[in-house]
Scaffold this active site. Structure first.
Site, short mmCIF file in Angstrom:
data_model
loop_
_atom_site.label_atom_id
_atom_site.label_comp_id
_atom_site.label_asym_id
_atom_site.label_seq_id
_atom_site.Cartn_x
_atom_site.Cartn_y
_atom_site.Cartn_z
CB CYS A 1 -0.90 -0.02 1.23
SG CYS A 1 -1.81 1.49 1.53
CD1 TRP B 1 -1.49 1.44 -5.99
CD2 TRP B 1 -1.87 3.18 -4.62
NE1 TRP B 1 -2.54 2.17 -6.51
CE2 TRP B 1 -2.79 3.25 -5.69
CE3 TRP B 1 -1.93 4.17 -3.65
CZ2 TRP B 1 -3.75 4.25 -5.80
CZ3 TRP B 1 -2.88 5.18 -3.76
CH2 TRP B 1 -3.78 5.20 -4.83
CG HIS B 2 0.21 5.99 -1.01
ND1 HIS B 2 -0.26 4.80 -0.49
CD2 HIS B 2 -0.80 6.88 -0.86
CE1 HIS B 2 -1.49 4.99 -0.04
NE2 HIS B 2 -1.85 6.22 -0.25
N GLY B 3 3.86 5.65 -3.92
CA GLY B 3 4.98 6.27 -4.62
C GLY B 3 6.22 5.42 -4.53
CG PHE C 1 -0.04 9.11 -4.74
CD1 PHE C 1 1.30 9.42 -4.70
CD2 PHE C 1 -0.86 9.53 -3.71
CE1 PHE C 1 1.83 10.15 -3.65
CE2 PHE C 1 -0.35 10.26 -2.65
CZ PHE C 1 1.00 10.57 -2.62
#
Lengths: 81, 449
Positions: B292, B295-297, B449
């Site tokens: 997770c 996924w944000h960066g 993102f």
């Protein structure tokens, strides 16, 4: 219809004295049934009935009626096998 | 018509990346049909894997290539193998993390039998490219949203009013609150050490409300716009800062992402590791939240933030049975005070997560944490006073509205208040927007993102 045995296993695992479990009941409607103890409830059902669910079968479940159908199907398969 | 509008909307930023939208929609549309029509488990598995691979390859190439290349070169450097990392510096296609996840939910839902595939290609292409949610979600799941596209829409005046209110409130959250708080948080996070603990705490508070209002504001605008067109998309934020524990926080924060991760990542992993008991759940939580974060960066700060969230949840899983044994408080006043303490305490745990998330590097996160613990001094009083007053000024309306939303358990309570009160709310918000709103402010954080 949800069998008494299945109800008992679920209520015992959730430490609930009594709660009305119907075919259409969904996990989030049952107090204490969340994503984190979902797995332990299913494990207890597997152990009690001596069956083993596949991940994809579990992902398909929408309500307790589906869970009862899955248990019935597994028991039938188990008895035939 | 909506599909053409969505493609024009995306092309306005960069028309070349329309090809990605087209390829993903086409591949997943055919994979969905093949999975549904085939009775052979191997063929079904093949098309599911094909769909996931195509989506993840696009995501991996555009978003993570440079990160892996740089880290591989650095890793090999430890063994005296000097290579120059291949840096492509490709522009990240806007919203790629959102539309790839949205499209993958379709093939997975068809595979698990939760839904039947659509035979209309245009309906599916619109599901992937629907412009209000294209750039930053919510990540509408196929089983929820595709049926709305297929069936005829019901437009009514009430939904239109609700939609307009949501867009107005979303705009207020973004332009008045988030963009003004950026002006407080950015200079502090962009400054070099040494740091002052009090200033860092204020910067974290500012960022906590900035990121919330930036993203929840966008989600409200997307929901409002969809409502005006007759679509009902999921609530993405449900007063997350009123959470008292990590589980509750993830049921309230970025709900569409946490639901996606829960359904398609956490549940299969936790179930496959059910033999490990509680540790299987903890393992699944850690894997899910590290991914997770990723996924944000493509940065270590995001990965560490994800791991931190995983640790908070794992701690709750381990400690919860002990807390349940504690006697319940019966006095209502004590109960309310206890609830308030829990909200404030958990808000600070979330804030520490935002420090990891916002810091430019792990070194900066470390230096700032050190300042919070060892250098918490009120030295530059006038600056602290000015920042504190600014923080209160920009967030007070949000906090008041949210307290009422929480107490009434209704996000749209404003629409049900007396006309005079409603008018006062709109006038105050409109004046603040026009006088203090930041024109030409920063783009939405979650676009990156």
């Amino acid at each position: 219809m949800i069998s008494e045995r299945l109800k008992k296993i679920i209520l015992l695992e959730l430490k609930l004295d009594n709660f009305d479990l119907e075919d259409t009941t969904q996990a989030y409607q049952v107090p204490g049934w969340d994503s984190l103890n979902h797995v332990s409830i299913l494990s207890k059902i597997e152990k009690a009935y001596g069956v083993r669910f596949k991940s994809v079968e579990v992902l398909r479940l929408k309500n307790l009626g589906d869970l009862q159908d899955l248990v019935n199907k597994k028991i039938e398969g188990h008895n035939r096998g | 018509m909506l599909l053409v509008a969505s493609y024009i909307f995306y092309a306005a930023w960069d028309w070349r990346f329309l090809s990605i939208l087209f390829i993903i929609a086409t591949v997943d549309y055919f994979c969905g049909l093949k999975i549904y029509e085939s009775g052979d488990e191997r063929i079904r598995n093949f098309f599911l894997i094909l769909s996931i691979t195509v989506n993840l390859c696009f995501l991996g190439f555009f978003k993570y290539f440079d990160f892996f290349s740089t880290n591989l070169a650095a890793f090999l450097g430890h063994f005296s193998l000097k290579i120059h990392p291949l840096i492509l510096k490709i522009a990240l296609p806007l919203g790629i993390s959102f539309y790839t996840f949205r499209s993958m939910s379709y093939t997975i839902d068809v595979y698990t039998g939760k839904m039947k595939p659509t035979r209309n290609y245009l309906d599916y292409a619109l599901f992937v490219a629907f412009f209000p949610v294209l750039l930053a979600g919510p990540i509408t799941k196929a089983s929820d949203f595709l049926p709305q596209i297929i069936s005829s829409r019901k437009l009514n005046l009430n939904s239109f009013y609700e939609g307009c209110y949501l867009m107005f409130w979303g705009l207020f959250q973004k332009v008045f609150i988030a963009d003004n708080l950026t002006k407080i948080a950015d200079p502090l996070f962009n400054s070099p050490p040494p740091y002052n603990g009090v200033m860092i705490l204020l910067a974290i508070y500012a960022f906590a409300f900035q990121i919330y209002c930036d993203f929840a504001g966008y989600s409200n605008i997307a929901r409002g716009l969809s409502k005006c067109m007759g679509f009902d998309i999921v609530v993405n934020f449900n007063l997350p800062y009123f959470s008292t524990n990590p589980k509750e926080f993830w049921r309230r924060w970025h709900i569409s992402l946490s639901t996606w991760l829960h359904d398609y990542l956490f549940s299969p992993i936790a179930f496959s590791k059910r033999g490990w008991g509680k540790w299987g759940v903890i393992f699944a939580l850690m894997v899910t939240f590290i991914l997770c974060g990723f996924w944000h960066g493509a940065a270590w700060t995001f990965i560490i933030w994800g791991a931190y969230q995983g640790i908070l949840l794992a701690t709750q899983v381990l400690l919860e049975p002990r807390f349940k044994k504690m006697p319940l408080q019966k006095n209502i006043f004590v109960k309310k005070i206890w609830f308030f303490i829990k909200v404030v305490f958990f808000f600070h745990l979330v804030c520490f997560g935002w420090l990891l998330f916002r810091a430019q590097s792990l070194t900066q996160a470390y230096r700032m944490t050190e300042a919070l613990i060892c250098n918490f001094k009120f030295t530059n009083g006038s600056e602290i006073k000015f920042i504190s007053i600014s923080l209160i000024f920009y967030t007070c309306i949000l906090i008041i509205i949210q307290i009422f939303q929480f107490l009434k358990n209704d996000h749209l309570f404003i629409l049900k208040t007396k006309p005079a009160l409603r008018a006062a709310f709109y006038v105050v918000c409109f004046c603040l927007l026009t006088i203090f709103g930041v024109s030409g402010g920063k783009e939405f954080i979650y676009f990156q993102f």
